[in-house]
Scaffold this motif. Structure first.
Motif, mmCIF file in Angstrom:
data_model
loop_
_atom_site.group_PDB
_atom_site.id
_atom_site.type_symbol
_atom_site.label_atom_id
_atom_site.label_comp_id
_atom_site.label_asym_id
_atom_site.label_seq_id
_atom_site.Cartn_x
_atom_site.Cartn_y
_atom_site.Cartn_z
ATOM 1 N N PHE A 1 42.483 -29.518 103.240
ATOM 2 C CA PHE A 1 42.698 -28.069 103.192
ATOM 3 C C PHE A 1 43.696 -27.615 104.254
ATOM 4 O O PHE A 1 43.693 -26.447 104.651
ATOM 5 C CB PHE A 1 41.364 -27.339 103.383
ATOM 6 N N PHE A 2 44.541 -28.532 104.719
ATOM 7 C CA PHE A 2 45.628 -28.158 105.636
ATOM 8 C C PHE A 2 46.385 -26.973 105.028
ATOM 9 O O PHE A 2 46.580 -26.922 103.806
ATOM 10 C CB PHE A 2 46.554 -29.363 105.821
ATOM 11 N N PRO A 3 46.792 -25.986 105.835
ATOM 12 C CA PRO A 3 47.328 -24.737 105.279
ATOM 13 C C PRO A 3 48.432 -24.885 104.241
ATOM 14 O O PRO A 3 48.505 -24.087 103.296
ATOM 15 C CB PRO A 3 47.842 -24.000 106.529
ATOM 16 N N ALA A 4 49.305 -25.881 104.390
ATOM 17 C CA ALA A 4 50.436 -26.016 103.467
ATOM 18 C C ALA A 4 50.100 -26.816 102.207
ATOM 19 O O ALA A 4 50.959 -26.979 101.338
ATOM 20 C CB ALA A 4 51.619 -26.666 104.182
ATOM 21 N N LYS A 5 48.871 -27.318 102.091
ATOM 22 C CA LYS A 5 48.475 -28.049 100.899
ATOM 23 C C LYS A 5 48.300 -27.066 99.727
ATOM 24 O O LYS A 5 48.221 -25.848 99.936
ATOM 25 C CB LYS A 5 47.177 -28.814 101.158
ATOM 26 N N PRO A 6 48.224 -27.567 98.492
ATOM 27 C CA PRO A 6 48.069 -26.651 97.353
ATOM 28 C C PRO A 6 46.906 -25.672 97.498
ATOM 29 O O PRO A 6 47.014 -24.506 97.115
ATOM 30 C CB PRO A 6 47.855 -27.609 96.174
ATOM 31 N N ASP B 1 42.407 -26.749 109.958
ATOM 32 C CA ASP B 1 42.197 -28.046 109.337
ATOM 33 C C ASP B 1 40.907 -28.032 108.534
ATOM 34 O O ASP B 1 39.965 -27.294 108.844
ATOM 35 C CB ASP B 1 42.134 -29.150 110.391
ATOM 36 N N GLY B 2 40.853 -28.881 107.538
ATOM 37 C CA GLY B 2 39.644 -29.020 106.738
ATOM 38 C C GLY B 2 39.853 -30.066 105.670
ATOM 39 O O GLY B 2 40.992 -30.401 105.321
ATOM 40 N N GLY B 3 38.763 -30.594 105.142
ATOM 41 C CA GLY B 3 38.867 -31.585 104.080
ATOM 42 C C GLY B 3 37.570 -31.656 103.307
ATOM 43 O O GLY B 3 36.591 -30.980 103.629
ATOM 44 N N ALA B 4 37.559 -32.480 102.260
ATOM 45 C CA ALA B 4 36.356 -32.627 101.448
ATOM 46 C C ALA B 4 36.340 -33.987 100.768
ATOM 47 O O ALA B 4 37.391 -34.585 100.508
ATOM 48 C CB ALA B 4 36.254 -31.512 100.406
#
Length: 382
Positions: free
Chosen positions: A189-194, A200-203
């Motif tokens: 979930f990085f800001p520039a990701k779709p 920062d974040g992820g799953a």
């Protein structure tokens, strides 16, 4: 006209009320860690991707590391990774003590080449020094990898598939979404990701109940459910904070119903007017890209660098993803990877250039970029 590479401020202004309200609710409740918004987001994302479980964490890199830890990957294990991608796909395996085996990519899709992958696996098996365990295909620039072929190869050699959908979230093959093709899928979930948050974040996505419980323990320093002072494994702290979950919840419907459609429209304009000028991205039949980047190929490094400089002179940013293959990274070169082993990667790093792209680009902005590209290449008017 000054154009941004990816304008996140327009996205904010478009759904400002929803984002501000969602953030304010978290601040008002002061439930900043694992608040109800986190589990709500996990449920919505699991349903969207089509997997039983979604476990959020602190970053896309952490999602990779946690997944490999959950499988017990470590010393003596071989993890197969594409050479043309961001280093996190490889370094996550190295952090777990495993050995990476780099694989060349397809020149047209930028994704891991299934033919080269199987050759790398058979070579590793024949060598006998490592235990082949995991394939990490990357959905590069938003386009899902050839997961049908990858799954067949994985099954032949009894390997796990960890789909790195950090750039591919929202992409599809047929009626299946990115992050659902592996035994486990991850995203960022990085800001520039779709689909990005404001930090920062992820799953991690899985259908395995036991694996889901393991990851939830590992992301919380290894403690058992409902007892944070009884730690059963060695884990680390990797939680998605509630504020970031709230931002993602506020963005989610807009992402699903508007942004994926609109970014594909922008990409279609680029392709329509540049396909006879440069090599434009290939989207195989039945695939949908979430367009993390719109990456063209020029004839050579001189032409690529010249176009990049010319665009900059017109206040148009562009980016080179990636100027080095993983085998050329200083930390990786020590492992003995040789120049010439990955010919497609070595061609791509000299020729690739990513143009400005985001769902809120106007036609005027898109055609401005197209016009400048054609000017530099002396290809006439649009």
């Amino acid at each position: 006209m000054k154009i941004k590479f990816r304008d996140l401020s327009i996205q904010y202004e478009t759904i400002k009320h929803e984002i501000d309200k969602s953030i304010a609710e978290v601040v008002s409740s002061s439930n900043f860690i694992l608040g109800p918004q986190v589990s709500e987001l996990e449920g919505k994302l699991a349903e969207y991707v089509g997997m039983k479980h979604c476990i959020s964490c602190a970053s896309g890199t952490d999602a990779l590391v946690l997944s490999l830890m959950g499988w017990g990957i470590g010393k003596g294990d071989a993890v197969f990774v594409p050479d043309f991608t961001y280093i996190a796909s490889a370094s996550s395996a190295m952090l777990c003590g495993a050995t990476i085996v780099l694989v060349d990519v397809e020149e047209k899709t930028f994704n891991i080449d299934p033919v080269a992958l199987e050759k790398a696996i058979t070579k590793t098996v024949e060598n006998g020094k490592l235990n082949p365990k995991v394939i990490i295909p990357v959905d590069l620039f938003g386009l899902p990898a050839d997961h049908v072929s990858i799954r067949k190869i994985a099954d032949r050699y009894s390997l796990k598939v960890l789909e790195d959908g950090a750039q591919g979230f929202g992409g599809m093959i047929g009626d299946r979404r990115a992050c659902s093709f592996g035994d486990v899928g991850i995203t960022s979930f990085f800001p520039a990701k779709p689909f990005g948050c404001y930090g920062d974040g992820g799953a991690i996505f899985t259908n395995d109940d036991e694996f889901s419980d393991t990851i939830r323990s590992l992301r919380a320093n290894g403690h058992v459910k409902d007892d944070k002072y009884d730690n059963v494994v060695v884990g680390f702290n990797s939680r998605l904070d509630t504020l970031q979950a709230a931002v993602l919840l506020a963005k989610f419907d807009n992402f699903k119903y508007k942004e994926i459609i609109d970014v594909n429209k922008v990409a279609a304009y680029y392709t329509k007017f540049l396909k006879d000028v440069v090599i434009t991205p290939t989207i195989p039949e039945g695939y949908l890209s979430s367009w993390a980047q719109y990456t063209i190929l020029l004839k050579n490094e001189v032409e690529r660098n010249g176009l990049k400089e010319y665009l900059a002179s017109k206040d148009i940013p562009s980016m080179v993803y990636y100027p080095k293959g993983i085998h050329q990274q200083t930390v990786i070169k020590k492992a003995g990877f040789n120049v010439g082993e990955y010919p497609n990667t070595e061609k791509l790093i000299q020729r690739c250039l990513s143009l400005p792209l985001y769902p809120y680009m106007t036609e005027e902005e898109v055609f401005c970029v197209i016009k400048v590209v054609k000017e530099y290449l002396k290809f006439g008017e649009i």
